[in-house]
Design a protein around this motif. Sequence first.
Motif, short mmCIF file in Angstrom:
data_model
loop_
_atom_site.label_atom_id
_atom_site.label_comp_id
_atom_site.label_asym_id
_atom_site.label_seq_id
_atom_site.Cartn_x
_atom_site.Cartn_y
_atom_site.Cartn_z
N LEU A 255 0.91 -1.25 0.13
CA LEU A 255 -0.03 -0.13 0.03
C LEU A 255 0.81 1.17 0.13
O LEU A 255 0.22 2.14 0.07
CB LEU A 255 -0.84 0.12 1.25
N HIS A 256 2.22 1.11 0.19
CA HIS A 256 3.12 2.35 0.01
C HIS A 256 2.68 3.18 1.28
O HIS A 256 2.66 4.40 1.23
CB HIS A 256 3.22 2.97 -0.97
N PHE A 257 2.22 2.61 2.46
CA PHE A 257 1.86 3.39 3.56
C PHE A 257 2.93 3.17 4.70
O PHE A 257 3.30 2.06 5.23
CB PHE A 257 0.61 2.92 4.23
N TYR A 258 3.71 4.19 5.16
CA TYR A 258 4.99 4.33 5.90
C TYR A 258 4.66 5.04 7.05
O TYR A 258 4.49 6.20 6.83
CB TYR A 258 6.14 4.69 5.26
N ASN A 259 4.51 4.55 8.41
CA ASN A 259 4.25 5.34 9.63
C ASN A 259 4.78 4.72 10.74
O ASN A 259 4.97 3.43 11.04
CB ASN A 259 2.82 5.26 9.96
N LYS A 260 5.88 5.71 11.36
CA LYS A 260 6.88 5.03 12.45
C LYS A 260 5.73 4.61 13.57
O LYS A 260 6.20 3.63 14.28
CB LYS A 260 7.58 6.37 12.88
N GLY A 261 4.83 5.29 13.90
CA GLY A 261 3.94 4.89 15.18
C GLY A 261 3.26 3.82 14.88
O GLY A 261 3.05 2.93 15.75
N LEU A 262 2.78 3.36 13.68
CA LEU A 262 2.42 2.07 13.34
C LEU A 262 3.14 0.97 13.43
O LEU A 262 2.77 -0.13 14.00
CB LEU A 262 1.64 2.06 12.02
N TYR A 263 4.42 1.26 13.11
CA TYR A 263 5.33 0.17 13.16
C TYR A 263 5.54 -0.21 14.60
O TYR A 263 5.99 -1.45 14.79
CB TYR A 263 6.77 0.72 12.42
N CYS A 264 5.92 0.88 15.19
CA CYS A 264 6.04 0.51 16.78
C CYS A 264 5.00 -0.15 17.29
O CYS A 264 5.31 -1.26 18.12
CB CYS A 264 6.29 1.85 17.51
N CYS A 265 3.57 0.06 17.11
CA CYS A 265 2.61 -0.40 17.66
C CYS A 265 2.48 -1.94 17.25
O CYS A 265 2.17 -2.95 18.04
CB CYS A 265 1.19 0.09 17.66
N LEU A 266 2.74 -2.21 15.87
CA LEU A 266 2.69 -3.57 15.33
C LEU A 266 3.79 -4.43 16.14
O LEU A 266 3.52 -5.58 16.48
CB LEU A 266 2.79 -3.57 13.82
N TRP A 267 5.02 -3.72 16.41
CA TRP A 267 5.94 -4.71 16.69
C TRP A 267 5.84 -4.87 18.13
O TRP A 267 6.36 -6.08 18.88
CB TRP A 267 7.20 -3.67 16.60
N ILE A 268 5.35 -3.98 19.00
CA ILE A 268 4.98 -4.24 20.28
C ILE A 268 3.84 -5.45 20.46
O ILE A 268 4.02 -6.23 21.28
CB ILE A 268 4.53 -2.95 21.14
N VAL A 269 2.86 -5.38 19.70
CA VAL A 269 1.89 -6.24 19.60
C VAL A 269 2.46 -7.90 19.23
O VAL A 269 2.12 -8.86 19.83
CB VAL A 269 0.68 -6.14 18.67
N ASN A 270 3.38 -7.79 18.23
CA ASN A 270 4.15 -8.84 17.79
C ASN A 270 4.72 -9.48 18.94
O ASN A 270 4.96 -10.93 18.87
CB ASN A 270 4.84 -8.82 16.67
N GLY A 271 5.56 -8.81 19.58
CA GLY A 271 6.58 -9.25 20.79
C GLY A 271 5.33 -9.97 21.92
O GLY A 271 5.84 -11.12 22.37
N LEU A 272 4.21 -9.31 22.26
CA LEU A 272 3.11 -9.90 23.07
C LEU A 272 2.68 -11.30 22.54
O LEU A 272 2.63 -12.18 23.44
CB LEU A 272 2.09 -8.83 23.24
#
Length: 215
Positions: free
Chosen positions: A136-153
Amino acid sequence: MAWPNILQRGTLLSRFSHHHVVVFLLTFFSYSLLHASRKTFSNVKVSISKQWTPSAFNKSVDLPVEIWSRNRLFPSAEEATLFLGTLDTVFLFSYAVGLFISGIIGDRLNLRLVLSFGMCSSALVVFVFGTLTEWLHFYNKGLYCCLWIVNGLLQSTGWPCVVAVMGNWFGKAGRGVVFGLWSACASVGNILGACLASSVLQYGYEVGISFFLFI
C-alpha cells in the motif's frame, strides 16, 4: 561398568508412543518457525533501511528531491537503522513482559488454543508490518512501533506453551535427553530463517518477511 538404566539401548524409546513423537515434532517445528520469523526480520534490515530512505530509488538527478522523499520515513539510512534498533528494543521489552503474562494465561486456558492464537495472530501482524504496508506504500513510524509491540506480546505465547506441553507429555525419566534434543529448535529456526529469507530477498524484503506466513 554398567550404563544407567535410562541410557541403556531401547529403555528410553520404549517409554514413548507415536503420540509422544507427534507432540515432539509439532512443538519442535512450531517454535522453530516462530524463531525463523524473528531471524528473517534481522536478515532484511538492510533492505528495509534502503526502502525507507529516498536514496533507494534515486536513480536520476533530474527529478526534484520532493519526489524521492514522498512516502519516505527517513532522510538517511543512518536514521532508519536507529529506528530499526528501536523496534528491536520495544519488541524485546514487550516479549519479556509477555512471557510472564502468557505463562499465567497458559496455566488457566487450553494450551493448544493459546499457542495457536499466538502463532496465527503473530503471523498476521508480521504480514501487515512487512508486506501489506509495502504493497500500500503506507509508511508510519507509530504504526510500526505498535505492530512490533503487539508482535512481541503474541510471540511470547510460544515458549511458555510449548514447554508446558512438552512437560505434560514427557515425565522426569529421560526428560534431560528429550529436552536436550528438543531445545535445538531455536537454533534450527534461526538457520532456517536465514537461509529462506536470503533465498527470496531478491524479490523484495516484503516477500522475505511474509514467506513464513504461507508455511
